[in-house]
Write an enzyme that holds these catalytic residues in place. Structure first.
Site, PDB file in Angstrom:
ATOM      1  N   TYR A 313     -79.035  -0.805 -43.706  1.00 25.11           N
ATOM      2  CA  TYR A 313     -79.546  -0.328 -44.990  1.00 25.11           C
ATOM      3  C   TYR A 313     -78.381   0.101 -45.882  1.00 25.11           C
ATOM      4  O   TYR A 313     -77.682   1.068 -45.585  1.00 25.11           O
ATOM      5  CB  TYR A 313     -80.480   0.852 -44.745  1.00 25.11           C
ATOM      6  CG  TYR A 313     -81.312   1.245 -45.932  1.00 25.11           C
ATOM      7  CD1 TYR A 313     -82.594   0.738 -46.081  1.00 25.11           C
ATOM      8  CD2 TYR A 313     -80.826   2.114 -46.893  1.00 25.11           C
ATOM      9  CE1 TYR A 313     -83.372   1.098 -47.176  1.00 25.11           C
ATOM     10  CE2 TYR A 313     -81.597   2.468 -47.985  1.00 25.11           C
ATOM     11  CZ  TYR A 313     -82.863   1.960 -48.123  1.00 25.11           C
ATOM     12  OH  TYR A 313     -83.630   2.313 -49.201  1.00 25.11           O
ATOM     13  N   TYR A 364     -83.712  -5.192 -53.291  1.00 23.30           N
ATOM     14  CA  TYR A 364     -83.921  -3.829 -52.817  1.00 23.30           C
ATOM     15  C   TYR A 364     -85.424  -3.594 -52.702  1.00 23.30           C
ATOM     16  O   TYR A 364     -86.072  -3.193 -53.647  1.00 23.30           O
ATOM     17  CB  TYR A 364     -83.284  -2.818 -53.767  1.00 23.30           C
ATOM     18  CG  TYR A 364     -83.479  -1.387 -53.335  1.00 23.30           C
ATOM     19  CD1 TYR A 364     -82.658  -0.816 -52.372  1.00 23.30           C
ATOM     20  CD2 TYR A 364     -84.509  -0.607 -53.842  1.00 23.30           C
ATOM     21  CE1 TYR A 364     -82.840   0.478 -51.942  1.00 23.30           C
ATOM     22  CE2 TYR A 364     -84.710   0.694 -53.421  1.00 23.30           C
ATOM     23  CZ  TYR A 364     -83.874   1.230 -52.473  1.00 23.30           C
ATOM     24  OH  TYR A 364     -84.066   2.517 -52.036  1.00 23.30           O
TER      25      TYR A 364
END
Lengths: 409, 142
Positions: A313, A364
């Site tokens: 991430y 995203y």
């Protein structure tokens, strides 16, 4: 635990035996689905969620109405029952929401896995849908404040009055300290966004497909919040991702190769806050990522050397890079040197990262796009496939209650 | 250094049972931190229970020396990540106080380019409205 963390050691004998973890090797991710990733969807989040979930059910080879569990984020913009109504679900037996923002990106997988292995549900859908590009941007100053006012946020009152309102600013503070303590350079950091952009060139779904950058472009890109430049920042995206979690036995009856969940964990140790993690003995590391990683390795029975591909991430480059240290892919303070030139993190390197382009260059979708790329790697269907990838780590984070999963064939 | 653009409200602290004493002190131009009477440990942000000894009666407010060093900082130089009420550039410093806790604030009378990690600073206060005061950090001699 603080002493263990500061020494980056871990005492396995204090922990319950691995067979006490009932998730290990018993649940799998089956169907995956997504919408188009764009900068302007012209649709609402509920609409996109429905499309992604239908696609995930089709991919798994189940009917939409077979879904009997729903796993959501605490910051979704629509009510979960409305989603069930749209999908025509008549037998939802299990639902929950997980906290931690992007830190929950794999925490949701863990909850879904727990639900199916304990029989609370047969097919749990995990989804995320957001208009982060065209809607109210919580990654931006005014947007974040409005967005988070609905959440449990008294601690932001110590930061917002000072014009300190964005995740990038909060990360800049620990990022700068990390660079200061270990002599990490901007040139080194630049290799992460450059390699991810290369990866995105192989992925037609990526927002930055067809728009490569060089390391020189990176160095010349504008500063957003020192030490973070434009290309260090994730790509605000409109879109949705969904996937279906079920038991390994059921998964074997379905049409795709299952991505078996070897381990799943989410942790929030030592003065955890949502990104403003400044009252810890050390802020130049991510203790939650370290602890989560130790749990993953312990449960799965593997180590960093066994991971074939990682999807980390990275809402900003340094958040991804620092995870390499905390998850044991390189030494403490060594990640700058480790990624220099990019070869260690490219496909064919020691730990290929974010093969679809990651949050910086693919999209995203709060890390959910990393999870489905991890599944593709295990299936062998990625557009940037790591040859013979058998074990894949995916994480959520950083600087928030952070989660991770290890997937295998 | 911080200057404001007119017409955009500055966000205010969220005051609750646990931090009332902290922000009340700031209104009186004082900085206080929460400490456990029993184990003598400082905690920030304030909380209703001591995480070491689990007492809910032992937390007390202790005046701070107001002195600390810049532990880390960021400078906001573009409007993309800044809050629009602030004129650019502005600094946010994370200051490690002599008591051991760390707090964030803007700077006073320090140009953004002069801030560095390890800079000795001390607290100062500015009244922004009759019921709204904030602290800042200015340079001090080592």
């Amino acid at each position: 635990m603080l002493t263990e963390y500061m020494a980056r050691k871990y005492q396995k004998d204090k922990k319950p035996p691995v067979d006490a973890n009932r998730i290990k090797d018993r649940a799998a991710i089956m169907g995956i689905g997504q919408t188009k990733y764009s900068r302007f969807s012209d649709r609402d989040e509920l609409d996109m969620a429905c499309e992604a979930i239908k696609a995930a059910a089709d991919d798994a080879g189940i009917r939409v109405e077979d879904i009997d569990g729903i796993e959501a984020f605490t910051i979704d913009r629509f009510a979960m029952p409305m989603l069930a109504n749209c999908l025509g679900l008549r037998n939802v037996r299990y639902s929950s929401e997980v906290t931690g923002g992007g830190g929950a990106a794999c925490g949701v997988t863990m909850h879904a896995a727990a639900a199916v292995v304990t029989g609370m549900a047969d097919y749990v859908v995990v989804f995320r849908s957001l208009n982060e590009a065209s809607g109210q941007r919580y990654g931006r100053g005014d947007g974040y404040a409005q967005y988070m006012l609905n959440a449990v946020t008294p601690h932001y009152g110590y930061h917002w009055p000072f014009g300190f309102v964005t995740p990038l600013g909060w990360a800049g503070v620990w990022g700068k300290r990390w660079m200061y303590e270990f002599g990490i350079t901007r040139e080194q950091i630049g290799w992460w966004p450059v390699v991810l952009r290369e990866n995105a060139q192989k992925n037609p779904n990526a927002i930055y497909y067809g728009r490569p950058i060089t390391h020189k472009d990176y160095m010349e890109s504008p500063m957003i919040v020192d030490p973070l430049k434009l290309h260090d920042c994730c790509v605000d995206t409109d879109g949705a991702v969904a996937y279906i979690v079920t038991t390994v036995e059921r998964a074997k009856e379905l049409k795709q190769r299952p991505a078996i969940i070897m381990a799943a964990a989410q942790s929030a140790p030592i003065e955890q806050e949502i990104q403003t993690i400044y009252n810890r003995p050390s802020i130049s590391g991510l203790v939650e990522t370290w602890y989560m990683g130790q749990e993953l390795y312990r449960i799965a029975g593997v180590g960093p050397e066994d991971i074939d591909v990682g999807e980390f991430y990275d809402p900003y480059s340094i958040g991804g890079i620092l995870q390499l240290e905390e998850l044991g892919f390189c030494g403490r303070g060594q990640s700058g040197k480790f990624i220099e030139g990019g070869d260690n993190i490219r496909v064919g390197g020691k730990i290929p990262v974010n093969t679809s382009g990651g949050l910086l260059s693919e999209a995203y979708i709060h890390g959910y796009n990393l999870v489905i790329e991890g599944v593709r790697q295990i299936r062998g269907t990625s557009t940037n496939q790591v040859p013979n990838a058998e074990i894949c780590m995916v994480t959520g984070g950083p600087g928030v209650p952070s989660s991770g999963i290890i997937l295998r064939r | 250094m911080v200057e404001y653009n007119k017409g955009i409200p500055i966000m205010r602290p969220f005051i609750d049972q646990d931090n009332q004493g902290y922000w009340d002190a700031v209104k009186q131009h004082k900085l206080v931190f929460q400490r456990c009477k029993t184990c003598k440990t400082f905690y920030q942000p304030p909380r209703p229970m001591c995480p070491s000894c689990h007492s809910q009666e032992s937390m007390e407010w202790v005046p701070s020396s107001g002195k600390g060093i810049v532990y880390s900082f960021v400078n906001f130089t573009t409007d993309r990540m800044a809050y629009p009420a602030f004129k650019l550039p502005y600094s946010v410093v994370l200051v490690e106080m002599e008591e051991g806790v760390r707090i964030t604030a803007n700077t006073a009378e320090i140009p953004a380019e002069e801030v560095y990690i390890g800079m000795p600073v001390e607290v100062t206060f500015e009244d922004l409205a009759p019921d709204f005061t904030l602290y800042r950090f200015k340079k001090r001699g080592a």
